[in-house]
Each structure stands twice: as C-alpha cells, then as structure tokens.
Design a protein around this motif. Structure first.
Motif, PDB file in Angstrom:
ATOM      1  N   PHE A 124       0.831  -1.206   0.000  1.00 23.72           N
ATOM      2  CA  PHE A 124       0.000   0.000   0.000  1.00 23.72           C
ATOM      3  C   PHE A 124       0.871   1.264   0.000  1.00 23.72           C
ATOM      4  O   PHE A 124       0.572   2.239  -0.693  1.00 23.72           O
ATOM      5  N   LYS A 125       1.957   1.246   0.763  1.00 23.07           N
ATOM      6  CA  LYS A 125       2.864   2.403   0.810  1.00 23.07           C
ATOM      7  C   LYS A 125       3.570   2.596  -0.532  1.00 23.07           C
ATOM      8  O   LYS A 125       3.755   3.731  -0.986  1.00 23.07           O
ATOM      9  N   TYR A 128       1.041   4.083  -2.945  1.00 25.07           N
ATOM     10  CA  TYR A 128       0.801   5.488  -2.624  1.00 25.07           C
ATOM     11  C   TYR A 128       1.930   6.365  -3.177  1.00 25.07           C
ATOM     12  O   TYR A 128       1.689   7.444  -3.732  1.00 25.07           O
ATOM     13  N   LEU A 214      -4.393   1.083   4.754  1.00 29.43           N
ATOM     14  CA  LEU A 214      -4.485   2.100   3.708  1.00 29.43           C
ATOM     15  C   LEU A 214      -4.313   3.502   4.294  1.00 29.43           C
ATOM     16  O   LEU A 214      -3.622   4.355   3.726  1.00 29.43           O
ATOM     17  N   ALA A 217      -0.766   4.169   5.095  1.00 28.96           N
ATOM     18  CA  ALA A 217       0.012   4.439   3.880  1.00 28.96           C
ATOM     19  C   ALA A 217      -0.183   5.864   3.391  1.00 28.96           C
ATOM     20  O   ALA A 217       0.629   6.360   2.598  1.00 28.96           O
ATOM     21  N   GLY A 218      -1.272   6.516   3.833  1.00 29.08           N
ATOM     22  CA  GLY A 218      -1.511   7.904   3.469  1.00 29.08           C
ATOM     23  C   GLY A 218      -2.777   8.172   2.684  1.00 29.08           C
ATOM     24  O   GLY A 218      -3.091   9.335   2.394  1.00 29.08           O
ATOM     25  N   PHE A 219      -3.512   7.149   2.294  1.00 28.42           N
ATOM     26  CA  PHE A 219      -4.719   7.356   1.494  1.00 28.42           C
ATOM     27  C   PHE A 219      -5.759   8.144   2.299  1.00 28.42           C
ATOM     28  O   PHE A 219      -5.985   7.875   3.477  1.00 28.42           O
ATOM     29  N   LYS A 220      -6.388   9.107   1.631  1.00 32.27           N
ATOM     30  CA  LYS A 220      -7.277  10.012   2.355  1.00 32.27           C
ATOM     31  C   LYS A 220      -8.747   9.604   2.303  1.00 32.27           C
ATOM     32  O   LYS A 220      -9.506   9.920   3.212  1.00 32.27           O
ATOM     33  N   ARG A 245      -8.128   6.638  -2.533  1.00 30.43           N
ATOM     34  CA  ARG A 245      -7.651   7.797  -3.293  1.00 30.43           C
ATOM     35  C   ARG A 245      -6.602   8.556  -2.495  1.00 30.43           C
ATOM     36  O   ARG A 245      -6.713   8.726  -1.296  1.00 30.43           O
ATOM     37  N   LYS A 246      -5.584   9.032  -3.214  1.00 27.27           N
ATOM     38  CA  LYS A 246      -4.473   9.728  -2.594  1.00 27.27           C
ATOM     39  C   LYS A 246      -4.864  11.158  -2.215  1.00 27.27           C
ATOM     40  O   LYS A 246      -5.564  11.807  -2.985  1.00 27.27           O
TER      41      LYS A 246
END
Length: 246
Positions: A124-125, A128, A214, A217-220, A245-246
């Motif tokens: 996931f990272k 991203y 997720l 990993a940073g997904f918003k 979504r990023k």
C-alpha cells in the motif's frame, strides 16, 4: 510451445473469462478516463488478459508481474492485438523504479498472496508513493466469509481431451487463510501426459485491517464495495473491492 506456456494456456482456459470484463467495468465506473490522466499500472498482471481489456477500454497500460514467463506470454498477446502495452518484471513490494501513475489496480485477489499484513501494508505504501496527486488505487480481496466458509473443502475437477485439472482447497492455520492444491495433467506432442503441481496459499483480513493499513500508507478516502457491484459488503459477500484515493 514450452511446457510453461502450455501450463499457462491451460491455467487461463479454466479461468472464468467473464471476470475480466467485470473487473474492467468496475474500474471504468471508478477510474474516469481523460487524455491527460489515463496512465494505469496493473499489478500482478500475469499473462496479460486484464491488461488487454484495460488497453482496449482506453487506458495507457503498464503491467507488472514477478514471472518473466508470464510476461513473455502477455507480450505475445498484446503484440497479436497490436496494442501498445508496457510489461515490466518486478515485485509489487518495491515499485521505486517505476514512474508515476494516475491509477493502480491489483485484481484477482493478488493481494491475498502476500504472506502477512506487514507485506500488505508495504505494498500500500509503495502504491501510494507512485500515484499522482488525487490518484486512485483499486484492488480486490477474498472476504473472510469466502476463506472461512466457502473455500474449505472446495473441490473442482475437469477432464478434457488434452488436459485434466484438479483443484482442492483446505483451511490453513492462520486466521482467514486457505491452501489451494492444483494439479494439471497436460498432453505433450508424444501423446503422453505431463504433470504440473502448484500450491497457492492465500490469506485475507477483516475490512478494518485493510482500512487501517491504507490510512497508514496515506490514502485520504477509502470506499469498500462487494462482488463487482457498487454495493456495500454483506455478511455473505465473497469478494471485497477497495477504492482508495491519494
């Protein structure tokens, strides 16, 4: 054909090809295409069938897979259709050598082949990191209902003139995990049958686990659907779809 090409051809022949169109349709509903943002990376692309569906739908496709043999077949397929698809040999756990993409997909429960949730989080990272701003990541996994209730004891056998296929599934020790034992008997040019054996280990997790990984990993934004449809998962859903979504 080489033995591996023969094996891959048989493997593809027992795959439900209607699923490729379903994955494509789901993607088109959640990944709008425009001329400026249509670069798609397909992780675990295998022999390239889904990559071809994506390309024909209008995406600028790059397919990545660990297997050089699978990619060789994928390249032959795309060339036969005169499609411009890039195929890259690589590991989804390290995407650092790839350029940026507008969208990334990982279908056919390929995430379930990772050995533990640490590896899932690592993937996931990596995804991203290579997504453009506002890029989207879509993947599917088996539901816990599928691994715990449907798969254990599953058995499928097929006999044809030039091959036989045996698929048996058993519960494994880790939670929500299974082992698929696959045996192929493929007729060669001499008329003899050559045996191929494969063992596939798969593991899934609760929806909350995927959500947390997720988010870490940073997904918003993260949306979860089930069974190729834009509906929320139910207790008996077999396949979960995540749109992050990023």
């Amino acid at each position: 054909m080489t033995n591996y090409e023969t094996f891959a051809t048989i493997y593809d022949s027992v795959m439900d090809e209607s699923l490729y169109q379903k994955w494509t349709d789901f993607s088109l509903r959640h990944l709008p295409i425009n001329n400026d943002r249509n670069k798609l990376l397909e992780l675990a692309c295998g022999t390239g069938i889904q990559s071809i569906y994506f390309s024909e739908a209008g995406f600028d496709v790059t397919g990545l897979d660990l297997s050089a043999e699978m990619l060789a077949i994928a390249k032959k397929r795309s060339h036969a259709k005169n499609l411009d698809i890039s195929f890259v040999e690589g590991d989804m756990r390290d995407l650092s050598q790839l350029p940026k993409f507008d969208m990334v997909t990982c279908y056919s429960d390929s995430i379930c082949y990772l050995k533990d949730e640490v590896e899932v989080g690592d993937v996931f990272k990596e995804v991203y990191a290579i997504l453009e701003s506002d890029g989207a990541f879509i993947f599917d996994v088996h539901s816990t209902f599928q691994t715990d209730q449907v798969f254990p004891g599953y058995s499928y056998h097929e006999n044809a003139e030039d091959f036989a296929f045996l698929w048996d599934t058993y519960a494994d020790e880790p939670p929500h995990s299974v082992v698929h034992e696959l045996t192929f008997f493929v007729k060669d040019k001499t008329g003899s049958f050559k045996r191929f054996d494969e063992v596939h280990e798969e593991r899934t997790y609760e929806i909350l686990t995927y959500d947390v990984l997720l988010e870490q990993a940073g997904f918003k934004t993260i949306e979860v659907y089930a069974d190729f449809e834009d509906k929320k998962p139910e207790a008996t859903s077999k396949r979960w779809f995540f749109v992050a979504r990023k």
